[in-house]
Design an enzyme around this catalytic site. Structure first.
Site, mmCIF file in Angstrom:
data_model
loop_
_atom_site.group_PDB
_atom_site.id
_atom_site.type_symbol
_atom_site.label_atom_id
_atom_site.label_comp_id
_atom_site.label_asym_id
_atom_site.label_seq_id
_atom_site.Cartn_x
_atom_site.Cartn_y
_atom_site.Cartn_z
ATOM 1 N N LYS A 118 29.885 25.380 26.888
ATOM 2 C CA LYS A 118 30.406 24.161 27.509
ATOM 3 C C LYS A 118 29.276 23.221 27.946
ATOM 4 O O LYS A 118 29.445 22.007 27.967
ATOM 5 C CB LYS A 118 31.259 24.494 28.736
HETATM 6 C C1 PLP Z 1 35.569 27.608 26.224
HETATM 7 C C2 PLP Z 1 35.074 28.840 25.580
HETATM 8 C C3 PLP Z 1 35.530 29.253 24.316
HETATM 9 C C4 PLP Z 1 36.631 28.533 23.564
HETATM 10 O O1 PLP Z 1 36.256 27.252 23.113
HETATM 11 P P1 PLP Z 1 37.377 26.147 22.737
HETATM 12 O O2 PLP Z 1 36.635 24.898 22.556
HETATM 13 O O3 PLP Z 1 38.316 26.101 23.921
HETATM 14 O O4 PLP Z 1 38.066 26.621 21.508
HETATM 15 C C5 PLP Z 1 34.963 30.380 23.747
HETATM 16 N N1 PLP Z 1 34.016 31.091 24.402
HETATM 17 C C6 PLP Z 1 33.557 30.738 25.618
HETATM 18 C C7 PLP Z 1 32.529 31.575 26.287
HETATM 19 C C8 PLP Z 1 34.063 29.596 26.247
HETATM 20 O O5 PLP Z 1 33.609 29.247 27.474
#
Ligand code: PLP
Length: 470
Positions: A118
């Site tokens: 993120k």
């Molecule tokens: C948010 C997240 C995901 C999923 O990503 P999306 O964009 O919601 O598909 C996968 N792994 C981790 C560690 C995340 O924080």
């Protein structure tokens, strides 16, 4: 570049700076570029030099320039340089790549301040938001709900910024000690943590209830940084190019992406449409397999809260993928009236969409799901073969990639996107291999720091009172 809603039926378009601070389009759709810019071989060759000479930030500027024409180039370049300054990341390459002994590649997206992918997008928003707000002479209060990764990533990106405050709701006592500490240890007057005596859905409902009060929302200038924000997708497109440039000498690669809200892999879809040589996009889910079901059957059936399982890859525990409408809009040739009918009327009424008659073969998508035992076995095998620890979400991607490669459904080379460092999910790592994951020195002792958090009941008036008193 102009932007249009997935549900648009008129030629109404908006600029990047306008949609930056907005969430949903007024018609309830999501914004997409009117058309995707394309990248030819000569550009890829030039970008290879840019990445080598100017690093990840230089490449980010090149990619973002194709989507942003209402911020002066020098400003945009400086924004990218601050967001992707090597010193902010555990590895100065920002997104380094590595290869496992079975040939699978990993692209490491979790070297940012909160060690989850993120950060790759949030660090850019943390520069873009204050820039645009200052230009407009406005302020904004970001209100959000988090089950773990998004909240801390947003807070670390927006702390100490002029014109932006963050009020973040999280379920009291339900995040790991490490995740709680990442948020609550922040000591900043503009960051407000509210621990809600309920579950994540309660937090989300409180955010929705505050936003439903249009007068309150306007008076207190409430905004969001949720996963449907276009600028987050734009930032994520960059690392598909970076990984390809670092690994490929010109041939196509496939990417395997641990998926929940379809944000990460939506960026891969766009990179592919821009002309990046991507053969397959391998979508990996955990037990919450709404997206895997869609790519296997063409039927998209959202789950209820009761049907949504709490798993050991918790950041992928979703019942409804908030970015999915963007992909469907492309699949349907940007037929805004049809998208509005499907997502505005039929999905809310019936809880599912049947696109099994729509040709999906050109999209490059294949999919699979993973369960707790698969995750543990994958973490263990990767540890035993390579002495490499991967987090449970990344393990879902590695598991599905290995299975589809073995079946011949996917052609290599495959790059798995690593979405978090194992330290965030220590319990599952210990369960898998009996080893405590290494902790980067910057996180030493964070659980012992004073906590800045206020506990509140599930009560919208309490949330509003906190915002009003800011
Ligand atoms: C948010 C997240 C995901 C999923 O990503 P999306 O964009 O919601 O598909 C996968 N792994 C981790 C560690 C995340 O924080």
């Amino acid at each position: 570049m102009r932007y249009v809603s997935t549900r648009a039926t008129t030629a109404d378009t908006r600029g990047f700076s306008d949609i930056l601070l907005e969430g949903l389009a007024p018609d309830g759709g999501l914004y997409l570029p009117v058309e995707y810019p394309t990248v030819d071989d000569a550009t890829l060759t030039r970008w290879r030099t840019v990445l080598a000479d100017e690093g990840y930030a230089g490449l980010a500027f090149e990619v973002c320039s194709l989507f942003v024409d209402d911020i002066p180039a020098d400003d945009l370049r400086a924004i990218c340089q601050r967001a992707y300054a090597p010193a902010k990341y555990l590895d100065p390459a920002v997104v380094p790549v590595s290869q496992l002994s079975d040939g699978l590649w990993l692209a490491h997206l979790s070297n940012g301040p909160t060690v989850a992918f993120k950060d790759m997008a949030m660090q850019l928003l943390g520069e873009l938001f204050p820039y645009e707000l200052a230009r407009r002479g406005e302020t904004l209060t970001i209100l959000g709900a988090t089950s773990g990764d998004t909240g801390s990533s947003a807070e670390h990106a927006l702390k100490g910024r002029d014109g932006v405050r963050v009020v973040m709701l999280s379920p009291a006592d339900r995040m790991t000690a490490f995740q709680q500490a990442q948020m609550y240890a922040l000591d900043d007057p503009n960051i407000v943590n509210l621990a809600v005596e309920g579950v994540f859905d309660d937090c989300q409902d409180l955010v929705k209830a505050v936003n439903a009060d249009a007068e309150f929302k306007a008076r207190h200038r409430i905004g969001a940084v949720n996963s449907i924000n276009w600028a987050r997708l734009m930032a994520q497109i960059v690392y598909y190019f970076a990984a390809w440039l670092r690994i490929s000498e010109g041939g196509p690669l496939s990417f395997a992406v641990p998926s929940g809200n379809f944000g990460n892999i939506a960026a891969g879809h766009i990179a592919r449409r821009m002309g990046l040589p991507i053969r397959h996009l391998v979508l990996a889910t955990n037990e919450n397999d709404v997206l895997d079901e869609f790519f296997r059957t063409g039927i998209y059936r959202v789950r209820s809260a009761e049907e949504t399982l709490a798993t050991s890859s918790p950041s992928m525990d979703i019942s409804k993928a908030s970015n999915f409408e963007r992909f469907v809009a492309d699949l349907l040739g940007r037929d805004g009236a049809l998208v509005a009918e499907l997502f505005g009327r039929r999905l809310p009424a019936e809880g599912s969409l049947d696109l099994s008659a729509t040709d999906r073969s050109g999209s490059g998508f294949v999919s699979g799901s993973s369960r707790h035992a698969d995750r543990l076995a994958t973490i263990r095998a990767t540890w035993e073969q390579d002495r490499v620890l991967i987090d449970p979400h990344t393990a879902d991607g590695v598991h599905v990639a290995r299975r589809l490669l073995a079946e011949g459904t996917v052609a290599g080379p495959v790059v798995v996107l690593e979405t978090a460092l194992p330290v965030k999910f220590g319990e599952t790592i210990i369960e898998a291999v009996g080893v405590t994951p290494p902790r980067p020195a910057v996180f030493d002792g964070i659980e012992d720091l004073p906590r800045h958090v206020r506990r509140i009941p599930v009560d919208v008036d309490e949330v509003k009172a906190v915002i009003a008193a800011l």
